[in-house]
Every structure is written in structure tokens, then in C-alpha cells.
Design a protein around this motif. Structure first.
Motif, PDB file in Angstrom:
ATOM      1  N   LEU A 140       0.818  -1.204   0.000  1.00 39.83           N
ATOM      2  CA  LEU A 140       0.000   0.000   0.000  1.00 39.83           C
ATOM      3  C   LEU A 140       0.861   1.267   0.000  1.00 39.83           C
ATOM      4  CD1 LEU A 140      -2.829  -1.054   2.470  1.00 39.83           C
ATOM      5  CD2 LEU A 140      -2.847  -1.106  -0.030  1.00 39.83           C
ATOM      6  N   ARG A 141       2.010   1.208   0.645  1.00 38.87           N
ATOM      7  CA  ARG A 141       2.914   2.365   0.611  1.00 38.87           C
ATOM      8  C   ARG A 141       3.448   2.602  -0.802  1.00 38.87           C
ATOM      9  NH1 ARG A 141       5.326   0.152   5.333  1.00 38.87           N
ATOM     10  NH2 ARG A 141       7.196  -0.377   4.124  1.00 38.87           N
ATOM     11  N   ARG A 142       3.699   1.517  -1.514  1.00 37.59           N
ATOM     12  CA  ARG A 142       4.304   1.646  -2.840  1.00 37.59           C
ATOM     13  C   ARG A 142       3.263   1.812  -3.948  1.00 37.59           C
ATOM     14  NH1 ARG A 142       9.903  -1.828  -2.743  1.00 37.59           N
ATOM     15  NH2 ARG A 142      10.051  -0.896  -4.816  1.00 37.59           N
ATOM     16  N   LEU A 143       1.995   1.586  -3.620  1.00 39.16           N
ATOM     17  CA  LEU A 143       0.898   1.823  -4.567  1.00 39.16           C
ATOM     18  C   LEU A 143      -0.232   2.475  -3.770  1.00 39.16           C
ATOM     19  CD1 LEU A 143       0.656   1.099  -7.623  1.00 39.16           C
ATOM     20  CD2 LEU A 143      -0.856  -0.758  -6.933  1.00 39.16           C
ATOM     21  N   PRO A 144      -0.100   3.761  -3.459  1.00 43.57           N
ATOM     22  CA  PRO A 144      -0.996   4.407  -2.499  1.00 43.57           C
ATOM     23  C   PRO A 144      -2.471   4.376  -2.876  1.00 43.57           C
ATOM     24  CG  PRO A 144       0.939   5.777  -2.934  1.00 43.57           C
ATOM     25  CD  PRO A 144       0.973   4.660  -3.922  1.00 43.57           C
ATOM     26  N   GLY A 145      -2.795   4.288  -4.140  1.00 40.50           N
ATOM     27  CA  GLY A 145      -4.194   4.303  -4.543  1.00 40.50           C
ATOM     28  C   GLY A 145      -4.920   2.989  -4.383  1.00 40.50           C
ATOM     29  N   ALA A 146      -4.208   1.922  -4.041  1.00 34.97           N
ATOM     30  CA  ALA A 146      -4.832   0.604  -3.942  1.00 34.97           C
ATOM     31  C   ALA A 146      -5.695   0.502  -2.686  1.00 34.97           C
ATOM     32  CB  ALA A 146      -3.767  -0.484  -3.933  1.00 34.97           C
ATOM     33  N   GLU A 147      -6.757  -0.285  -2.791  1.00 31.43           N
ATOM     34  CA  GLU A 147      -7.586  -0.606  -1.629  1.00 31.43           C
ATOM     35  C   GLU A 147      -7.181  -1.975  -1.107  1.00 31.43           C
ATOM     36  OE1 GLU A 147     -12.227  -1.412  -0.220  1.00 31.43           O
ATOM     37  OE2 GLU A 147     -11.806  -0.971  -2.330  1.00 31.43           O
ATOM     38  N   ALA A 148      -7.180  -2.141   0.202  1.00 24.81           N
ATOM     39  CA  ALA A 148      -6.883  -3.435   0.820  1.00 24.81           C
ATOM     40  C   ALA A 148      -8.016  -3.823   1.752  1.00 24.81           C
ATOM     41  CB  ALA A 148      -5.570  -3.385   1.581  1.00 24.81           C
ATOM     42  N   VAL A 149      -8.399  -5.089   1.699  1.00 22.77           N
ATOM     43  CA  VAL A 149      -9.411  -5.636   2.598  1.00 22.77           C
ATOM     44  C   VAL A 149      -8.840  -6.905   3.215  1.00 22.77           C
ATOM     45  CG1 VAL A 149     -11.707  -6.653   2.791  1.00 22.77           C
ATOM     46  CG2 VAL A 149     -11.340  -4.671   1.303  1.00 22.77           C
ATOM     47  N   THR A 150      -8.796  -6.946   4.535  1.00 23.75           N
ATOM     48  CA  THR A 150      -8.336  -8.132   5.254  1.00 23.75           C
ATOM     49  C   THR A 150      -9.550  -8.844   5.841  1.00 23.75           C
ATOM     50  OG1 THR A 150      -6.181  -7.169   5.773  1.00 23.75           O
ATOM     51  CG2 THR A 150      -6.924  -8.991   7.160  1.00 23.75           C
ATOM     52  N   LEU A 151      -9.648 -10.138   5.575  1.00 28.48           N
ATOM     53  CA  LEU A 151     -10.803 -10.936   5.971  1.00 28.48           C
ATOM     54  C   LEU A 151     -10.480 -11.719   7.233  1.00 28.48           C
ATOM     55  CD1 LEU A 151     -11.461 -12.185   2.364  1.00 28.48           C
ATOM     56  CD2 LEU A 151     -12.874 -10.549   3.582  1.00 28.48           C
ATOM     57  N   ASP A 152     -11.207 -11.443   8.294  1.00 22.21           N
ATOM     58  CA  ASP A 152     -10.999 -12.152   9.548  1.00 22.21           C
ATOM     59  C   ASP A 152     -11.393 -13.622   9.416  1.00 22.21           C
ATOM     60  OD1 ASP A 152     -10.146  -9.849  10.801  1.00 22.21           O
ATOM     61  OD2 ASP A 152     -12.159  -9.314  11.518  1.00 22.21           O
ATOM     62  N   GLY A 153     -10.649 -14.492  10.100  1.00 21.72           N
ATOM     63  CA  GLY A 153     -11.001 -15.902  10.143  1.00 21.72           C
ATOM     64  C   GLY A 153     -10.791 -16.646   8.838  1.00 21.72           C
ATOM     65  N   VAL A 154      -9.975 -16.100   7.950  1.00 22.89           N
ATOM     66  CA  VAL A 154      -9.707 -16.712   6.640  1.00 22.89           C
ATOM     67  C   VAL A 154      -8.203 -16.748   6.431  1.00 22.89           C
ATOM     68  CG1 VAL A 154     -10.042 -16.546   4.146  1.00 22.89           C
ATOM     69  CG2 VAL A 154     -11.882 -15.848   5.689  1.00 22.89           C
ATOM     70  N   GLY A 155      -7.703 -17.856   5.864  1.00 22.54           N
ATOM     71  CA  GLY A 155      -6.303 -17.966   5.519  1.00 22.54           C
ATOM     72  C   GLY A 155      -6.113 -17.891   4.026  1.00 22.54           C
ATOM     73  N   HIS A 156      -5.153 -18.671   3.527  1.00 24.50           N
ATOM     74  CA  HIS A 156      -4.863 -18.675   2.091  1.00 24.50           C
ATOM     75  C   HIS A 156      -5.691 -19.735   1.387  1.00 24.50           C
ATOM     76  CE1 HIS A 156      -2.481 -17.869  -1.477  1.00 24.50           C
ATOM     77  NE2 HIS A 156      -2.418 -19.170  -1.683  1.00 24.50           N
ATOM     78  N   ALA A 157      -6.582 -19.329   0.511  1.00 25.63           N
ATOM     79  CA  ALA A 157      -6.840 -17.946   0.093  1.00 25.63           C
ATOM     80  C   ALA A 157      -8.329 -17.687   0.238  1.00 25.63           C
ATOM     81  CB  ALA A 157      -6.429 -17.761  -1.354  1.00 25.63           C
TER      82      ALA A 157
END
Length: 291
Positions: free
Chosen positions: A254-271
Motif C-alpha cells: 500500500l505504501r508503494r501503490l498508495p491508490g490501492a484498496e486493501a481488505v483483510t478478511l478475519d477468520g480466513v487464511g490462504h486464500a
């Protein structure tokens, strides 16, 4: 009801490769036809991995779900060395050429996310938007090691329930607390019936050969490929329990691509399966920036 058509294309080295084509509506935005969505699966997965997502997005969008060489209904490679992300990208370019697709939205899970970043360096002007599902420019050694432990093992099972239970044993940490129906659904996406009637994984076991040689201590620098996605809508999905994409790597992304959105899903692993409500909502937000 079948909502897709089984279609095929050819690689430059003569393999017959399969894709699912969810036709969608010929929607037009600002005088140009809406770009299709191309879904790129993970290492041991196939086009069926996106069946729920593709059915939900069509008919509003045309959705194309390829089987990479050696998976699903695509032919197996003659040379196992061709099971690599560069070759997969070249195969995909042949599909885009056949279908006369100049611009598209990429949704890539794991290996498919790495392919998306690679394509951004090859054909940057043709990727309109991208979803990167639980992968990044740096792969956590624990996740790579886990995948190495199971890829290419060639196990088989007498029934779908046996296959589902085996998947739960192997992947339960990534999807804790899920019922048997969930694991049967996962099994039917990842596996198929062999000629002997046994349930087997739906990929060429030789895809493991190049991957097992991957050195996590000497990873290629993929950060320029990630940064090549700048200038368009980008969504990164991460499972909070992921052992392949760490929170630290996501923060750096996110620091290197500031416009990107990130969503972290609780209780989920890969993927993430891309069926989760948070995933669905985030993907719709991204598509709204394109429509």
C-alpha cells in the motif's frame, strides 16, 4: 442451468487449452464496450474456482475463466518446465488475441495474482483494473513450504466425502469452522473423477516439478511488477490467517501503490474464496470504478 460456454484456444506450442466463457451483456460505457473480467486461478486450481463469482457477476459482465495448461480441461504440457508464470502469461496473451480483447479486468488468486502483476509489465495499457487475492511481491516462506508439502502428491479418494474430509484436514487452518458442505464444494472445484471412479486432483502432478525448485531465500524482485499496476483501480484481498501474504508485506504494498484498496478478511487464511460478503462488496466497489 448452465450460464457459461466451454471454449478452447491454442498455445504457441500446440496445446489445446480450455476456458469458461460467461457471455454477459454487451454493455457500453462512454461509447466503448465494457471490458471483460478475466479470472486467473491458483497453482493447483482451475476455472471452477471462480464458479460462484462468475455466476454472480454475469450477465452484467462477460467473465472468462481459463484453465491454465495442465489444469482442468486444458491439455497437459509435454515439458514440465513450461509450468511457470511466464509461460502462463504467454498462453493468456494467445487467448486475448483469439478473443480480440484489447482491455480487461484481471482477478487473480495466488499464482493468478502473480500472473496479473507480470502481465502489468508486459501489457500495462490493457489491464483496466485488478484484484490481487492473497499474494504479493514477497512470498512468506511458511506458505511456500506448506504448498510444497502437498503439491504433486497425487492422492485419490473413494468418495467426495472422503475427499472433502482430506481437504479439511489439510486446509482447515485456512477456513476454520466450515461445515462439510463447504469442503465438498471445495473438493468439487479442485478435484475430478478419474477413469477408475476415484476422486483425484484435477491437475498434472508434474506442475510440482518447477515449483519444488523455487528458492524462497532467493526470490525475484517483483516490486516493479506490483508498481506497474499504478494508475488504475487495484484491490488487494488478504486472509487474516494467511501464511503466504503477511500483514507487513501488504502494508508495504500500500505504501508503494498508495491508490490501492486493501481488505483483510478475519477468520480466513490462504486464500479467500471470493464468496465472502466483504470480498463481494470490495469487488463491486472496484467494478463500479470501471462501469
Amino acid at each position: 442451468m448452465t450460464v457459461f460456454e466451454d471454449r478452447f484456444w491454442s498455445s504457441r506450442d500446440g496445446l489445446k487449452l480450455h476456458f469458461r466463457d460467461y457471455p454477459g451483456e454487451p454493455a457500453v460505457t462512454d461509447g466503448a464496450q465494457r471490458p471483460p473480467i478475466v479470472c486467473l486461478h491458483g497453482l493447483t486450481r482451475n476455472a471452477r474456482d471462480f464458479d460462484v463469482l462468475a455466476e454472480r457477476l454475469s450477465p452484467r459482465w462477460r467473465v472468462i475463466c481459463p484453465d491454465m495448461r495442465g489444469r482442468g480441461d486444458s491439455e497437459y504440457a509435454r515439458d514440465s518446465a513450461s509450468y511457470n508464470p511466464i509461460q502462463y502469461g504467454e498462453d493468456l496473451l494467445e487467448l486475448l488475441e483469439q478473443e480480440k480483447i484489447d482491455r480487461f479486468i484481471a482477478i487473480g488468486t495466488s499464482l493468478g495474482g502473480l500472473m496479473t502483476m507480470g502481465l502489468a509489465t508486459m501489457i500495462p495499457d490493457r489491464i483496466v483494473a485488478a484484484v490481487i487475492n492473497d499474494v504479493g511481491p514477497f512470498l512468506e516462506p511458511a506458505g511456500v513450504g506448506r504448498i510444497k508439502d502437498y503439491v504433486g502428491q497425487g492422492r485419490s479418494y473413494p468418495t467426495w466425502v472422503h475427499a472433502a474430509r482430506a481437504l479439511e484436514d489439510a486446509q482447515g487452518d485456512a477456513h476454520p469452522g466450515q461445515p462439510l458442505d463447504f469442503w465438498i464444494g471445495r473438493a468439487k472445484r479442485l478435484m475430478t473423477l478419474s477413469n477408475s471412479g476415484r476422486v483425484v486432483f484435477d491437475y498434472d502432478m508434474k506442475i510440482a516439478e518447477p515449483f519444488l525448485g523455487y528458492d524462497v531465500d532467493d526470490q525475484p524482485d517483483l516490486w516493479p511488477a506490483w508498481e506497474a499496476l499504478a494508475g488504475r483501480p487495484v484491490l488487494v484481498l488478504r486472509g487474516a490467517l494467511s501464511d503466504l501474504l503477511s500483514a507487513a508485506t501488504l502494508e508495504k504494498m500500500l505504501r508503494r501503490l498508495p491508490g490501492a484498496e486493501a481488505v483483510t478478511l478475519d477468520g480466513v487464511g490462504h486464500a479467500p474464496t471470493l464468496d465472502e460478503p466483504e470480498s463481494c462488496a470490495a469487488i463491486e466497489r472496484l467494478l463500479a470504478q470501471v462501469a
